[in-house]
Structures are given as structure tokens and as C-alpha cells.
Design an enzyme around this catalytic site. Structure first.
Site, PDB file in Angstrom:
ATOM      1  N   LEU A 120      36.761  43.391  37.605  1.00  0.00           N
ATOM      2  CA  LEU A 120      37.868  43.667  36.423  1.00  0.00           C
ATOM      3  C   LEU A 120      38.451  42.092  36.520  1.00  0.00           C
ATOM      4  O   LEU A 120      38.545  41.497  37.481  1.00  0.00           O
ATOM      5  CB  LEU A 120      38.763  44.782  37.862  1.00  0.00           C
ATOM      6  CG  LEU A 120      38.558  45.647  37.550  1.00  0.00           C
ATOM      7  CD1 LEU A 120      39.537  46.968  37.902  1.00  0.00           C
ATOM      8  CD2 LEU A 120      38.905  46.353  35.469  1.00  0.00           C
ATOM      9  N   ASP A 121      38.682  41.575  35.877  1.00  0.00           N
ATOM     10  CA  ASP A 121      39.372  40.502  35.288  1.00  0.00           C
ATOM     11  C   ASP A 121      40.750  40.488  35.737  1.00  0.00           C
ATOM     12  O   ASP A 121      41.433  41.309  36.015  1.00  0.00           O
ATOM     13  CB  ASP A 121      39.386  39.388  33.516  1.00  0.00           C
ATOM     14  CG  ASP A 121      39.606  41.175  32.462  1.00  0.00           C
ATOM     15  OD1 ASP A 121      40.827  41.448  33.027  1.00  0.00           O
ATOM     16  OD2 ASP A 121      39.119  40.253  31.944  1.00  0.00           O
ATOM     17  N   ALA A 122      41.280  39.086  36.187  1.00  0.00           N
ATOM     18  CA  ALA A 122      42.598  39.290  36.536  1.00  0.00           C
ATOM     19  C   ALA A 122      43.499  39.750  35.629  1.00  0.00           C
ATOM     20  O   ALA A 122      44.717  39.992  35.208  1.00  0.00           O
ATOM     21  CB  ALA A 122      43.126  37.303  36.559  1.00  0.00           C
ATOM     22  N   SER A 146      43.443  42.375  33.948  1.00  0.00           N
ATOM     23  CA  SER A 146      43.312  43.679  33.897  1.00  0.00           C
ATOM     24  C   SER A 146      43.664  44.023  35.181  1.00  0.00           C
ATOM     25  O   SER A 146      43.555  44.009  36.409  1.00  0.00           O
ATOM     26  CB  SER A 146      42.310  44.500  33.330  1.00  0.00           C
ATOM     27  OG  SER A 146      41.691  43.636  32.437  1.00  0.00           O
TER      28      SER A 146
END
Length: 302
Positions: free
Chosen positions: A101-103, A105
Site C-alpha cells: 500500500l502506498d503512503a 492509502s
């Protein structure tokens, strides 16, 4: 004889899910988990020190000449294996990360430790579906599709209704359903293909673009709305762009204000460990809870 730390380390085999907060990088989550597990291992009481035979020189007494030597045997602990001499027993615990998950999300992030990393690799290569909730906002467009990006356009949205939104979502889902059939590489004229389609078990073979297997609106209060998405092979950037495309189809603009993963295969948000529970005890309980499922190597049709 194995120590308590070694016995604990041998139990650290399996998969578990944590809840990654928004604004936190997945590497920070992994490093924090590794640090907590390592701290738990090295805080276990050390084994009892080994004893060695040692002779102590004693005085010969009053009736003995000064040349007499009296030795007294005794068992004393050796310091060679003392933690202050050898240092920590464990220096590294490898924690693997599943679908990242990116930052921007938040939500379910699956991690693996020990032999669970092999199962984690299988999970990443399989076509398990993942669920998300997407928060959208009508009325503006930005350079990165998020509400924090640089605004490049502002539009009206008074004409947008729930009925229009649901028609657009149905159109998008229909296009993705056709893509799913194409990439599933099954003969649609066979009984097997019909049964798979009825049970919702069609999934793409090999590499495929992101595919939505489910899409619906669960909250509508303009300018804000919330979508529930089921998908495979997605990225969070693709999901944010999906909100933008929904706005375009409705002849307005929209930005994404939140991406939250609620399920990754068999791992659901209600079972994910929040930050205060990223401890060894909670992780061990989570591994034991999911072990019956992960021992089956993750059904690719989940």
C-alpha cells in the site's frame, strides 16, 4: 536443550495482517514489526550458565608448614556465554510484505515471517481479489487525482444524481467484466466456463491489466461519495484515477480523498492488527488464527 528464545523463534512461521494507517510508508510498518519481534526474542531470559570445575587455593592451617598446598574443588559459572559477552542472541528477523500500500492509502497489509514468506510469495503471485472503499469528492480535478494535489480544474456537479452515478458504475463494471472473460482464457461455450461464471470464480491467467470484479456506490452525499470496489492486479494509483474517470463520465470532475483496503484474499480488516497491537504476543495469536487457511497455500479463487 533449546532456550525459550529459540522456542519462540520456531513459532514465528506464518502470515498475519496489520492495519497500515494513512500517511505511513509500508517500510515503516515492516521495520516496526521486525523491531518488535526482535525485541521480544532478545528479552527472553537467557539459559542457565554452564558450570566449570575450578580449584581454589586454601591455607594449610597452623600445623602445616608454609610449603603445604591445599586445593578445594568448586563449580563456578562460566562467563563465555553470558549475554554481556556474546551480545544479543538474535540480530535479524525477516518480515516479508505482501501486496503493498502506498503512503496515501490505508488498510489491510499482509506480512509474513519465517516460513510464511514462502506462502506470502504464493499469495502475491495468485489472483486473489482485494476489496477497497474509495472516498471521492466532486467539483475539482488535480494533477495526481487526490484532494491534496495541485488543482487544475473546478467544475459544477449539481446535475449529478445517484441514479446517474450508478449507471456510470454499471457501464464501467460491464467493460471490466468483458476484460475478465477475455483474460480468463476459458471457452465460454463449455459447461465448466458457465459454472465458473455463475459462481464468480473466473480470474485472469498470466499478466493482465487491473480488472474490477465488483463496483458499487455505498454512500452518496454530494460533493462526497464512497465506492466499494473488488479488483485484481490493481494499484492504488489506478484506483485514484478511477475516481477521476467517474467524474469525467458524469461531465464533471472528481478527486480521491481516501483509499482503504478492507480485504486481501482471506485477510479482512476486522482481523488486522492496529499499531498498538504490533507486538510479538498479538502477532503470534494472529499467525495461529490464520494458520489453518495459510497452510492450504491460499486458494487462488478466494
Amino acid at each position: 536443550m533449546t532456550t525459550q528464545a529459540v522456542r519462540l523463534f520456531r513459532k514465528m512461521n506464518g502470515l498475519f495482517a496489520v492495519y497500515k494507517p494513512q500517511g505511513v510508508h509500508w517500510k515503516h510498518v515492516r521495520d516496526s514489526t521486525e523491531s518488535n519481534l526482535l525485541k521480544a526474542l532478545n528479552s527472553c531470559p537467557p539459559p542457565a550458565p554452564q558450570l566449570a570445575l575450578q580449584f581454589q587455593l586454601l591455607s594449610g592451617g597452623e600445623n602445616c608448614s608454609s610449603k603445604d598446598v591445599v586445593l578445594s574443588p568448586s563449580m563456578v559459572p562460566t562467563l563465555a556465554d553470558h549475554p554481556l559477552v556474546t551480545g544479543p542472541q538474535f540480530h535479524k528477523v525477516h518480515v516479508g510484505v505482501g501486496h503493498r500500500l502506498d503512503a496515501f492509502s490505508s488498510g489491510v497489509l499482509v506480512l509474513g515471517v519465517g516460513k510464511g514468506n514462502g506462502v506470502l510469495e504464493h499469495l502475491c503471485k495468485s489472483h486473489v481479489t482485494r476489496d477497497y472503499t474509495l472516498e471521492g469528492e466532486f467539483g475539482k480535478a488535480t494533477d495526481n487525482f487526490t484532494h491534496t494535489g495541485r488543482v487544475i480544474e473546478k467544475t459544477t456537479y449539481d446535475h449529478v444524481t445517484l441514479d446517474k452515478l450508478e449507471r456510470v458504475l454499471a457501464m464501467i463494471q460491464g467493460a471490466n467484466q468483458k476484460a475478465l472473460i477475455t483474460y480468463s482464457q476459458v471457452d465460454l461455450h463449455t459447461q465448466e466456463a458457465y459454472e465458473l461464471a455463475v459462481r464468480g470464480l473466473l480470474y485472469p491467467h498470466g499478466k493482465s491489466p487491473p480488472i474490477l470484479t465488483g463496483l458499487r456506490c455505498i454512500h452518496f452525499n454530494p460533493p462526497n461519495f464512497t465506492l466499494e470496489v473488488q479488483c485484481v492486479n490493481e494499484t492504488q494509483k489506478y484506483l485514484r484515477k478511477l475516481i477521476h474517470e467517474v467524474g469525467l463520465e458524469l461531465r464533471t470532475s472528481a478527486v480521491c480523498s481516501g483509499v482503504r483496503r478492507t480485504r486481501d484474499g482471506p485477510f479482512k480488516v476486522e482481523n488486522a492488527l492496529t499499531r498498538q497491537h504490533w507486538t510479538a504476543d498479538s502477532i503470534m495469536q494472529a499467525i495461529a488464527h490464520f494458520r489453518p487457511k495459510t497452510d492450504k497455500r491460499i486458494d487462488v479463487n478466494v
